[in-house]
Design a protein around this motif. Structure first.
Motif, PDB file in Angstrom:
ATOM      1  N   PHE A 126       0.873  -1.177   0.000  1.00 57.25           N
ATOM      2  CA  PHE A 126       0.000   0.000   0.000  1.00 57.25           C
ATOM      3  C   PHE A 126       0.906   1.220   0.000  1.00 57.25           C
ATOM      4  CE2 PHE A 126      -3.352   2.843   0.909  1.00 57.25           C
ATOM      5  CZ  PHE A 126      -4.556   2.159   0.750  1.00 57.25           C
ATOM      6  N   GLY A 127       1.030   1.872  -1.142  1.00 57.43           N
ATOM      7  CA  GLY A 127       1.933   3.012  -1.156  1.00 57.43           C
ATOM      8  C   GLY A 127       1.922   3.781  -2.458  1.00 57.43           C
ATOM      9  N   ARG A 128       2.689   4.876  -2.444  1.00 55.15           N
ATOM     10  CA  ARG A 128       2.841   5.751  -3.611  1.00 55.15           C
ATOM     11  C   ARG A 128       4.200   5.484  -4.245  1.00 55.15           C
ATOM     12  NH1 ARG A 128       1.482  10.179  -1.523  1.00 55.15           N
ATOM     13  NH2 ARG A 128      -0.338  10.827  -2.761  1.00 55.15           N
ATOM     14  N   PHE A 129       4.174   5.319  -5.569  1.00 57.36           N
ATOM     15  CA  PHE A 129       5.408   5.151  -6.328  1.00 57.36           C
ATOM     16  C   PHE A 129       5.539   6.385  -7.222  1.00 57.36           C
ATOM     17  CE2 PHE A 129       3.851   1.071  -5.062  1.00 57.36           C
ATOM     18  CZ  PHE A 129       4.992   0.409  -4.625  1.00 57.36           C
ATOM     19  N   ALA A 130       6.499   7.252  -6.896  1.00 58.59           N
ATOM     20  CA  ALA A 130       6.472   8.599  -7.473  1.00 58.59           C
ATOM     21  C   ALA A 130       7.699   8.896  -8.321  1.00 58.59           C
ATOM     22  CB  ALA A 130       6.369   9.637  -6.350  1.00 58.59           C
ATOM     23  N   GLY A 131       7.475   9.027  -9.628  1.00 59.33           N
ATOM     24  CA  GLY A 131       8.449   9.645 -10.515  1.00 59.33           C
ATOM     25  C   GLY A 131       9.771   8.937 -10.702  1.00 59.33           C
ATOM     26  N   TYR A 132       9.827   7.593 -10.612  1.00 62.83           N
ATOM     27  CA  TYR A 132      11.081   6.881 -10.830  1.00 62.83           C
ATOM     28  C   TYR A 132      11.232   6.584 -12.321  1.00 62.83           C
ATOM     29  CZ  TYR A 132      10.643   6.083  -5.814  1.00 62.83           C
ATOM     30  OH  TYR A 132      10.495   6.250  -4.456  1.00 62.83           O
ATOM     31  N   ALA A 133      12.300   7.116 -12.919  1.00 63.77           N
ATOM     32  CA  ALA A 133      12.486   6.950 -14.362  1.00 63.77           C
ATOM     33  C   ALA A 133      12.636   5.484 -14.754  1.00 63.77           C
ATOM     34  CB  ALA A 133      13.709   7.748 -14.827  1.00 63.77           C
ATOM     35  N   ASP A 134      13.256   4.691 -13.889  1.00 61.98           N
ATOM     36  CA  ASP A 134      13.500   3.283 -14.235  1.00 61.98           C
ATOM     37  C   ASP A 134      12.408   2.348 -13.719  1.00 61.98           C
ATOM     38  OD1 ASP A 134      14.035   3.598 -11.586  1.00 61.98           O
ATOM     39  OD2 ASP A 134      15.959   2.550 -11.596  1.00 61.98           O
ATOM     40  N   TRP A 135      11.248   2.912 -13.350  1.00 62.57           N
ATOM     41  CA  TRP A 135      10.144   2.084 -12.827  1.00 62.57           C
ATOM     42  C   TRP A 135       9.583   1.191 -13.916  1.00 62.57           C
ATOM     43  CZ3 TRP A 135       5.010   2.031 -14.457  1.00 62.57           C
ATOM     44  CH2 TRP A 135       4.111   1.318 -13.643  1.00 62.57           C
ATOM     45  N   ARG A 136       9.335  -0.047 -13.575  1.00 66.90           N
ATOM     46  CA  ARG A 136       8.663  -0.999 -14.456  1.00 66.90           C
ATOM     47  C   ARG A 136       8.280  -2.209 -13.635  1.00 66.90           C
ATOM     48  NH1 ARG A 136      12.853  -3.224 -18.792  1.00 66.90           N
ATOM     49  NH2 ARG A 136      11.367  -4.941 -18.948  1.00 66.90           N
ATOM     50  N   ILE A 137       7.283  -2.932 -14.090  1.00 72.02           N
ATOM     51  CA  ILE A 137       6.898  -4.193 -13.456  1.00 72.02           C
ATOM     52  C   ILE A 137       6.875  -5.246 -14.545  1.00 72.02           C
ATOM     53  CG2 ILE A 137       5.103  -5.456 -12.205  1.00 72.02           C
ATOM     54  CD1 ILE A 137       4.196  -2.831 -10.994  1.00 72.02           C
ATOM     55  N   ASP A 138       7.797  -6.191 -14.475  1.00 76.31           N
ATOM     56  CA  ASP A 138       7.828  -7.276 -15.450  1.00 76.31           C
ATOM     57  C   ASP A 138       6.665  -8.238 -15.208  1.00 76.31           C
ATOM     58  OD1 ASP A 138      10.102  -6.327 -16.763  1.00 76.31           O
ATOM     59  OD2 ASP A 138      11.424  -7.245 -15.269  1.00 76.31           O
ATOM     60  N   ARG A 139       6.381  -9.047 -16.208  1.00 73.35           N
ATOM     61  CA  ARG A 139       5.210  -9.915 -16.158  1.00 73.35           C
ATOM     62  C   ARG A 139       5.177 -10.752 -14.879  1.00 73.35           C
ATOM     63  NH1 ARG A 139       1.740 -11.545 -20.016  1.00 73.35           N
ATOM     64  NH2 ARG A 139       3.079 -10.598 -21.603  1.00 73.35           N
ATOM     65  N   VAL A 140       4.042 -10.680 -14.208  1.00 74.34           N
ATOM     66  CA  VAL A 140       3.878 -11.408 -12.944  1.00 74.34           C
ATOM     67  C   VAL A 140       2.406 -11.797 -12.811  1.00 74.34           C
ATOM     68  CG1 VAL A 140       3.406  -9.312 -11.584  1.00 74.34           C
ATOM     69  CG2 VAL A 140       4.387 -11.315 -10.462  1.00 74.34           C
ATOM     70  N   ARG A 141       2.125 -12.819 -12.020  1.00 73.09           N
ATOM     71  CA  ARG A 141       0.748 -13.252 -11.790  1.00 73.09           C
ATOM     72  C   ARG A 141       0.358 -12.913 -10.352  1.00 73.09           C
ATOM     73  NH1 ARG A 141      -2.599 -16.913 -14.267  1.00 73.09           N
ATOM     74  NH2 ARG A 141      -0.890 -17.729 -15.551  1.00 73.09           N
ATOM     75  N   LEU A 142      -0.816 -12.291 -10.186  1.00 74.58           N
ATOM     76  CA  LEU A 142      -1.277 -11.911  -8.853  1.00 74.58           C
ATOM     77  C   LEU A 142      -1.742 -13.143  -8.087  1.00 74.58           C
ATOM     78  CD1 LEU A 142      -1.710  -9.382  -7.076  1.00 74.58           C
ATOM     79  CD2 LEU A 142      -4.078  -9.357  -7.870  1.00 74.58           C
ATOM     80  N   THR A 143      -1.381 -13.207  -6.812  1.00 74.53           N
ATOM     81  CA  THR A 143      -1.778 -14.304  -5.928  1.00 74.53           C
ATOM     82  C   THR A 143      -3.300 -14.506  -5.983  1.00 74.53           C
ATOM     83  OG1 THR A 143       0.053 -13.735  -4.476  1.00 74.53           O
ATOM     84  CG2 THR A 143      -1.667 -15.136  -3.553  1.00 74.53           C
ATOM     85  N   PRO A 144      -3.783 -15.756  -6.012  1.00 72.23           N
ATOM     86  CA  PRO A 144      -5.210 -16.041  -6.275  1.00 72.23           C
ATOM     87  C   PRO A 144      -6.210 -15.294  -5.404  1.00 72.23           C
ATOM     88  CG  PRO A 144      -3.952 -18.058  -6.415  1.00 72.23           C
ATOM     89  CD  PRO A 144      -2.991 -17.001  -5.957  1.00 72.23           C
ATOM     90  N   HIS A 145      -5.915 -15.090  -4.112  1.00 76.36           N
ATOM     91  CA  HIS A 145      -6.919 -14.495  -3.232  1.00 76.36           C
ATOM     92  C   HIS A 145      -6.722 -12.991  -3.023  1.00 76.36           C
ATOM     93  CE1 HIS A 145      -8.561 -18.355  -2.583  1.00 76.36           C
ATOM     94  NE2 HIS A 145      -7.581 -18.804  -1.839  1.00 76.36           N
ATOM     95  N   MET A 146      -5.947 -12.354  -3.895  1.00 76.36           N
ATOM     96  CA  MET A 146      -5.683 -10.934  -3.750  1.00 76.36           C
ATOM     97  C   MET A 146      -6.470 -10.110  -4.780  1.00 76.36           C
ATOM     98  SD  MET A 146      -3.470 -10.234  -1.289  1.00 76.36           S
ATOM     99  CE  MET A 146      -4.126 -11.506  -0.228  1.00 76.36           C
ATOM    100  N   VAL A 147      -6.622  -8.841  -4.484  1.00 72.61           N
ATOM    101  CA  VAL A 147      -7.103  -7.843  -5.446  1.00 72.61           C
ATOM    102  C   VAL A 147      -6.149  -6.668  -5.375  1.00 72.61           C
ATOM    103  CG1 VAL A 147      -8.929  -6.205  -6.028  1.00 72.61           C
ATOM    104  CG2 VAL A 147      -9.535  -8.511  -5.334  1.00 72.61           C
TER     105      VAL A 147
END
Length: 286
Positions: free
Chosen positions: A26-47
Motif C-alpha cells: 500500500f503506497g505511492r510510487f512517485a516519478g522513478y524513471a527506471d520504474w517498471r513491473i515485469d510480467r507477474v501473476r497476482l496471488t489467487p486471493h488478492m485484489v
C-alpha cells in the motif's frame, strides 16, 4: 415505578460482520524513471488497485494492452497476469495497493463482486486524500491501538471505492464455481442483505448462487438452522427494530425500507416476534 432493564442479548443487532484484512502493499510510487513491473501473476486471493495519480503508463493485462492516463483506476484480480511500462522522460506517479478482505470462511469477498477492469475516477484528488489517510494509519500500526485504527482506515477506503464503483455481487454460476455449500449460503446471505428493501423470490435468491430453489432451501436450512425466508424475515425485523429506535421515520416508511409492502402485515409479524407493536416498541425507547 422503574422498568427492569433489558438483558444485553435483547438489544437490536447493529452489525454482524467478521472481517479479516491482509495488506500486501500500500503506497505511492512517485516519478522513478527506471520504474517498471515485469510480467507477474497476482496471488489467487488478492485484489490489486492501481491508480494513476500523475502522468501515464502502459499495461498488459492477461495479454491485452491498456493505456492508463491520469485519473484512471485499474483493478487486477487474483490469478491475473500483468506488466507495466512508462515513458522514462515522463515518469508515472501511482497509488498502488494489494490486499484481501476475508469474511468468515471466504478468503476475499472482494472477488465476489463484479469489479470493472478500468475506471475513470470522478474525483481523483479525493481518491488520493483517502489513500494518504490509509498510508498514515499503516505507519502508526505498531503503536498501541494502531493496528485497529489501520484496519478501520483500510475498511473506510475500501468502502469508498465500492461505493464509487457500485460493483454488485456476482451471481449464479459465475461466482459459485467450485464453492462449497457453506460458501454458497454465505454468499446468498450477503446477496440478500444488500436487498432487504426489495421483493426477494426464492427462485431469484437461489439463482444468485446457481442453485435450484428446493435444493437451495435444503442446504440453507442445513447450514443455518433456518429456512431461507425465515432467515430473511428475521434480518428485516431486526433492521426495522433498529430504525424504529434510531429514526423518526413513519412506520409505513420503515416497513417499506425493510421489504414489507403491507404495513399491516409488518405490524402483525413484528408483534408476533417481539411481543409488542412497532408503535409500542418505539414509545418504549423514548
Amino acid at each position: 415505578m422503574s422498568r427492569n432493564p433489558p438483558h444485553h442479548h435483547d438489544w437490536p443487532l447493529l452489525l454482524d460482520d467478521n472481517f479479516s484484512i491482509q495488506v500486501h502493499w500500500f503506497g505511492r510510487f512517485a516519478g522513478y524513471a527506471d520504474w517498471r513491473i515485469d510480467r507477474v501473476r497476482l496471488t489467487p486471493h488478492m485484489v490489486a488497485f492501481f491508480f494513476v495519480e500523475k502522468s501515464a503508463c502502459s499495461c498488459e493485462l492477461n495479454g491485452s494492452a491498456l493505456e492508463l492516463r491520469q485519473g484512471d483506476l485499474l483493478i487486477v484480480r487474483g490469478g491475473d497476469e500483468f506488466e507495466f511500462r512508462h515513458d522514462r522522460t515522463k515518469p508515472v506517479t501511482s497509488l498502488s495497493a494489494c490486499l484481501s478482505l476475508g469474511q468468515g470462511d471466504e478468503p476475499n469477498v472482494l472477488l465476489q463482486r463484479k469489479l470493472p477492469r478500468r475506471v475513470r475516477w470522478k474525483e481523483p484528488k479525493a481518491y488520493g486524500e483517502e489513500f494518504e489517510k490509509v498510508m498514515a494509519a499503516l505507519e502508526e500500526s505498531g503503536r498501541p491501538g494502531g493496528a485497529l485504527r489501520a484496519s478501520g482506515a483500510v475498511l473506510q477506503w475500501l468502502g469508498s471505492i465500492l461505493a464509487g464503483l457500485r460493483a454488485p455481487l456476482l451471481g449464479g454460476g459465475e461466482a459459485m464455481r467450485g464453492r462449497t455449500a457453506l460458501d454458497r449460503v454465505l454468499h446468498s446471505q450477503r446477496w440478500a442483505s444488500e436487498r432487504l428493501s426489495e421483493v426477494i423470490m426464492l427462485e431469484q435468491w437461489a439463482a444468485s448462487v446457481g442453485m435450484q430453489p428446493v435444493y437451495f432451501g435444503r442446504v440453507f436450512k442445513s447450514e443455518t438452522g433456518q429456512p431461507p425466508m425465515a432467515w430473511l424475515n428475521e434480518r428485516r425485523l431486526q433492521l426495522s427494530r433498529r430504525l424504529l429506535g434510531q429514526t423518526a421515520h413513519p412506520i409505513t416508511q420503515i416497513a417499506a425500507q425493510c421489504g414489507f409492502a403491507c404495513p399491516f402485515y409488518f405490524s402483525r409479524i413484528f408483534q408476533k416476534r417481539f411481543g409488542q407493536s412497532p408503535m409500542r416498541y418505539r414509545q418504549a425507547q423514548c
